[in-house]
Design a protein around this motif. Structure first.
Motif, PDB file in Angstrom:
ATOM      1  N   ILE A 276       1.320  13.236  -2.862  1.00  0.00           N
ATOM      2  CA  ILE A 276       1.247  12.390  -2.218  1.00  0.00           C
ATOM      3  C   ILE A 276       1.714  11.382  -1.622  1.00  0.00           C
ATOM      4  O   ILE A 276       2.006  10.463   0.032  1.00  0.00           O
ATOM      5  N   MET A 277       2.398  10.053  -2.348  1.00  0.00           N
ATOM      6  CA  MET A 277       3.592   9.506  -2.174  1.00  0.00           C
ATOM      7  C   MET A 277       5.053  10.165  -0.517  1.00  0.00           C
ATOM      8  O   MET A 277       4.749   9.559   0.037  1.00  0.00           O
ATOM      9  N   SER A 278       4.633  11.654  -1.104  1.00  0.00           N
ATOM     10  CA  SER A 278       6.064  12.298  -0.511  1.00  0.00           C
ATOM     11  C   SER A 278       5.320  12.970   0.916  1.00  0.00           C
ATOM     12  O   SER A 278       5.735  14.079   0.962  1.00  0.00           O
ATOM     13  N   ASP A 290       9.592  20.301  -0.559  1.00  0.00           N
ATOM     14  CA  ASP A 290      10.453  19.545  -0.345  1.00  0.00           C
ATOM     15  C   ASP A 290       9.830  18.548   0.461  1.00  0.00           C
ATOM     16  O   ASP A 290       8.986  18.023   1.627  1.00  0.00           O
ATOM     17  N   GLY A 291      10.215  16.697  -0.238  1.00  0.00           N
ATOM     18  CA  GLY A 291       9.319  16.002   0.231  1.00  0.00           C
ATOM     19  C   GLY A 291      10.715  14.661   0.321  1.00  0.00           C
ATOM     20  O   GLY A 291      11.171  15.170  -0.145  1.00  0.00           O
ATOM     21  N   ARG A 292       9.999  13.848   0.914  1.00  0.00           N
ATOM     22  CA  ARG A 292      10.628  12.134   0.821  1.00  0.00           C
ATOM     23  C   ARG A 292      10.013  10.994   0.758  1.00  0.00           C
ATOM     24  O   ARG A 292       8.872  11.156   1.676  1.00  0.00           O
ATOM     25  N   ILE A 293      10.214  10.044  -0.172  1.00  0.00           N
ATOM     26  CA  ILE A 293       9.227   8.806  -0.248  1.00  0.00           C
ATOM     27  C   ILE A 293      10.826   7.948   0.035  1.00  0.00           C
ATOM     28  O   ILE A 293      11.495   7.708  -0.776  1.00  0.00           O
ATOM     29  N   LYS A 294       9.979   7.188   1.039  1.00  0.00           N
ATOM     30  CA  LYS A 294      10.168   5.778   1.590  1.00  0.00           C
ATOM     31  C   LYS A 294       9.268   4.717   1.444  1.00  0.00           C
ATOM     32  O   LYS A 294       8.259   4.432   1.352  1.00  0.00           O
ATOM     33  N   ILE A 295      10.367   3.730   0.141  1.00  0.00           N
ATOM     34  CA  ILE A 295       9.242   2.657  -0.508  1.00  0.00           C
ATOM     35  C   ILE A 295      10.012   1.425  -0.302  1.00  0.00           C
ATOM     36  O   ILE A 295      11.615   1.309  -0.389  1.00  0.00           O
ATOM     37  N   LYS A 296       9.800   0.117   0.039  1.00  0.00           N
ATOM     38  CA  LYS A 296      10.422  -1.100   0.166  1.00  0.00           C
ATOM     39  C   LYS A 296       9.519  -1.894  -1.313  1.00  0.00           C
ATOM     40  O   LYS A 296       8.778  -1.791  -1.955  1.00  0.00           O
ATOM     41  N   VAL A 297      10.848  -2.285  -2.529  1.00  0.00           N
ATOM     42  CA  VAL A 297      10.145  -3.255  -3.767  1.00  0.00           C
ATOM     43  C   VAL A 297      10.897  -4.148  -4.221  1.00  0.00           C
ATOM     44  O   VAL A 297      11.855  -4.477  -2.405  1.00  0.00           O
ATOM     45  N   LYS A 298      10.422  -5.062  -4.525  1.00  0.00           N
ATOM     46  CA  LYS A 298      11.276  -6.143  -5.086  1.00  0.00           C
ATOM     47  C   LYS A 298      11.591  -5.883  -6.636  1.00  0.00           C
ATOM     48  O   LYS A 298      10.365  -6.170  -7.433  1.00  0.00           O
ATOM     49  N   VAL A 299      12.611  -6.418  -6.526  1.00  0.00           N
ATOM     50  CA  VAL A 299      13.312  -5.925  -7.489  1.00  0.00           C
ATOM     51  C   VAL A 299      14.565  -7.404  -7.926  1.00  0.00           C
ATOM     52  O   VAL A 299      15.552  -7.482  -6.766  1.00  0.00           O
ATOM     53  N   ASP A 300      14.320  -8.283  -9.073  1.00  0.00           N
ATOM     54  CA  ASP A 300      14.967  -9.123  -9.458  1.00  0.00           C
ATOM     55  C   ASP A 300      15.153 -10.822  -7.809  1.00  0.00           C
ATOM     56  O   ASP A 300      16.497 -10.967  -7.635  1.00  0.00           O
ATOM     57  N   ALA A 301      13.764 -10.398  -7.601  1.00  0.00           N
ATOM     58  CA  ALA A 301      13.247 -11.909  -6.485  1.00  0.00           C
ATOM     59  C   ALA A 301      14.060 -11.157  -5.555  1.00  0.00           C
ATOM     60  O   ALA A 301      13.864 -11.960  -4.078  1.00  0.00           O
ATOM     61  N   ARG A 302      14.495  -9.648  -5.032  1.00  0.00           N
ATOM     62  CA  ARG A 302      14.904  -9.403  -4.070  1.00  0.00           C
ATOM     63  C   ARG A 302      14.427  -7.715  -2.942  1.00  0.00           C
ATOM     64  O   ARG A 302      13.999  -7.276  -4.032  1.00  0.00           O
ATOM     65  N   SER A 303      14.299  -8.410  -2.688  1.00  0.00           N
ATOM     66  CA  SER A 303      13.573  -6.667  -1.567  1.00  0.00           C
ATOM     67  C   SER A 303      14.300  -5.593  -1.167  1.00  0.00           C
ATOM     68  O   SER A 303      15.465  -5.730  -0.707  1.00  0.00           O
ATOM     69  N   ARG A 304      14.085  -4.491  -1.669  1.00  0.00           N
ATOM     70  CA  ARG A 304      14.950  -3.263  -1.280  1.00  0.00           C
ATOM     71  C   ARG A 304      14.097  -2.093  -0.748  1.00  0.00           C
ATOM     72  O   ARG A 304      13.522  -1.825  -1.342  1.00  0.00           O
ATOM     73  N   GLU A 305      14.754  -1.180  -0.036  1.00  0.00           N
ATOM     74  CA  GLU A 305      13.824  -0.136   0.879  1.00  0.00           C
ATOM     75  C   GLU A 305      15.187   1.035   0.263  1.00  0.00           C
ATOM     76  O   GLU A 305      16.210   0.858  -0.178  1.00  0.00           O
ATOM     77  N   LEU A 306      13.941   1.808  -0.542  1.00  0.00           N
ATOM     78  CA  LEU A 306      14.436   2.800  -1.387  1.00  0.00           C
ATOM     79  C   LEU A 306      13.862   4.158  -1.082  1.00  0.00           C
ATOM     80  O   LEU A 306      12.909   4.329  -0.191  1.00  0.00           O
TER      81      LEU A 306
END
Length: 604
Positions: A276-278, A290-306
């Protein structure tokens, strides 16, 4: 290939045009190759097909009935690979494996077998019918041999007309050969009551599946997996369902590690959540997706786009899912930090700065080819330059570069994209991979008409790339004039900086890999003890090994006279080429890696 074979058979009066039409109709209905169907229909013989194929490809044909294949040779290629590519190994002489093939133009088959065996592959042509019988004979059981013989000995048009070779007139009548003497099998009736039928194909309602995938524990589990993979520096997440357990593994620095065994009852919900996410179809479980997941996460007090590339594959006990983590922060675009030796880097930079010609990067999957090419493009990416790339898939978006995603299903392949690129006024063209003659031919023409072409190829080392291009059908003079540089590469694990300690090795072992006697006695070598930073593996991060072969005038002369990969290698080493093994020895001298890592990825 099928249409061409049919045309040759008609041209040589071996079959009529009417027979060819009948065979093509039969092929459309039943699948398979044209040659195989012509033999099944009784319109031609095996020998006629192999003779035509041999002339068509300029490769010798053989009669498998005359061969007795040695068991040690058979062990080189597993049964699944033999069946997948319709091939069988015939003999081995030194580092050359003679391979019987139905389609000797199948470079994927030759690539896989080359990597699997570490040998050079010499193809010979055989008929598909013969190879099926040979695979059954050498790999299969006696029952499989009998069934293979039945399927190829009886002309299909007789069976389809209800006339089997034993004279019965009922459709699909069972011949005497089909019956494997049931009287000779000893049946034990004592446990007949103990057999229970297991319902394997349990249907799950889609709404239930969607609801399950939104349950808090499942959502949390997937989120934890994605963030944990990033924290541990994993490149891939493998979710694998088996009969009695669900296994999750991470690939860290090129090696798979077991990380979790969630309850089996979470299998469908977990896989559906990822799908569902992809944006994949959760109702389709029979085909790969085949698909892709694009997410924003907060890791160690820093926002990252994965960005995750997702691939699903139906297996025996459910869908296996692999997520490839595409982390822009891990993309190292500074070529000086990739692991090049100083003289190799000078050669590489000199050749990517040329206005035209071809630069090829070779190596197996996961050897860092994409990273090297992106680094090269980034160094060339200026306002004055038009850069176009054809990739499958596009892994990272690079500002200022026109990237095109391949879509085979609608006809957008590397060759089609490359043709279109040449009408787009490019300076630099990147072709994700040269897979066939058509792509190779257009890429070389582009390199000869004022464009810099960068691409990848699957070969073991730099010199053998020349032979691969010529095996694809490219003329030696075109290869000699278009190719500027070939680089082979591998990735090896670095010793962890936090737990690095001196570790002495036996001088004999060091001399065996290529160190001199003096170095073997005096060189300090290091190993990781294992700590929390490296998950107690002793390794953290990876570094490249590079073999850079510049195509100078002397090497061009050798290519033109048809020199072997061995002769090209010898000449390149004389001209100062650092081999993959030597590149590994430099890394050991610098204390960056271990002897085991270099031996694992290189040959002397």
């Amino acid at each position: 290939m099928s249409a061409k074979l049919g045309e040759i058979l008609v041209r040589e009066n071996l079959i009529s045009a009417q027979h060819l039409r009948e065979a093509l109709d039969y092929q459309r209905e039943h699948g398979g190759r044209l040659g195989y169907n012509l033999v099944k229909l009784g319109l031609v013989t095996d020998d006629m097909i192999t003779a035509v194929l041999s002339r068509q490809y300029g490769i010798p044909s053989v009669n498998l009935d005359l061969f007795q294949i040695d068991e040690s040779v058979l062990r080189l290629i597993p049964q699944e690979v033999a069946q997948k590519y319709s091939v069988i190994p015939l003999s081995r002489v030194g580092a050359t494996l003679t391979l019987a093939m139905v389609d000797p133009t199948n470079v994927f088959a030759m690539d896989d077998i080359k990597f699997m065996t570490g040998l050079n592959v010499e193809p010979v042509v055989v008929a598909e019918v013969s190879i099926q019988l040979a695979i059954a004979k050498y790999y299969g059981t006696s029952r499989e041999i009998e069934l293979a013989a039945i399927s190829v000995e009886e002309p299909a048009y007789e069976r389809s007309n209800g006339k089997s070779s034993n004279g019965n007139n009922s459709p699909g009548a069972i011949t005497h050969a089909d019956l494997v003497s049931l009287d000779s099998i000893d049946f034990d009736h004592s446990n007949a009551e103990d057999v229970e039928v297991v319902e394997d194909n349990e249907e799950i309602d889609l709404s239930t599946l969607s609801r399950m995938s939104e349950d808090a524990p499942v959502v949390r589990l997937v989120n934890v997996l994605l963030v944990d993979a990033l924290r541990r520096g994993a490149s891939d997440i493998h979710i694998e369902p088996y009969e009695k357990e669900l296994r999750i593994r991470f690939r860290i620095d090129g090696v798979l590690y077991d990380v979790m065994h969630p309850p089996l009852k979470l299998r469908d919900a977990l896989i559906s959540r990822v799908k569902i996410m992809s944006k994949l179809d959760i109702s389709e479980k029979r085909l790969p997706q085949d698909g892709r997941i694009k997410i924003k996460v907060k890791v160690d007090a820093r926002s990252r786009e994965l960005d995750f590339r997702v691939s699903t594959l139906p297996t025996l006990f459910g869908e296996k899912v692999v997520l490839r983590l595409l982390d822009k922060e891990n993309l190292m675009l500074d070529m000086t930090k990739l692991g090049f030796e100083a003289e190799s880097l000078v050669k590489f930079q000199r050749n990517i700065s040329r206005p035209y010609g071809m630069v090829l990067v070779t190596g197996p999957t996961g050897s860092g080819k994409t990273n090297t090419l992106y680094s090269a493009l980034q160094s060339l990416n200026t306002v004055q330059t038009n850069i176009m790339t054809a990739e499958d898939p596009v892994e990272f978006n690079l500002m200022g570069i026109n990237q095109v995603q391949m879509k085979e299903q609608i006809g957008l392949n590397f060759a089609a994209a490359l043709r279109a690129f040449l009408r787009q006024d490019p300076n630099i063209v990147l072709v994700g991979e040269i897979r066939d003659f058509e792509t190779a031919e257009i890429a070389i023409k582009a390199a000869l008409t004022g464009h810099l072409v960068l691409s990848t190829l699957h070969t073991n080392d730099a010199p053998s790339t020349i032979s691969r291009l010529m095996n694809m059908g490219i003329e030696p003079f075109l290869v000699a004039t278009s190719v500027n540089l070939i680089q082979a590469q591998r990735l090896i694990r670095r010793v962890c900086k936090d737990c690095k300690e001196q570790h002495s090795l036996p001088p004999e072992a060091m001399m065996e890999v290529g160190f001199s006697a003096d170095e073997a006695k005096n060189l300090k070598t290091y190993k990781g003890k294992g700590c929390s930073t490296c998950n107690n593996t002793g390794y953290k991060g990876r570094i490249g090994l590079y073999e850079v072969m510049e195509v100078n005038d002397e090497i061009r002369e050798l290519i033109l006279i048809g020199a072997s990969a061995l002769e090209l290698r010898k000449k390149a080493i004389e001209d100062g080429m650092i081999t993959l093994r030597e590149s590994g020895l430099y890394k050991i001298r610098d204390g960056l890696t271990t002897l085991e890592e270099v031996v694992r990825e290189t040959v002397a």
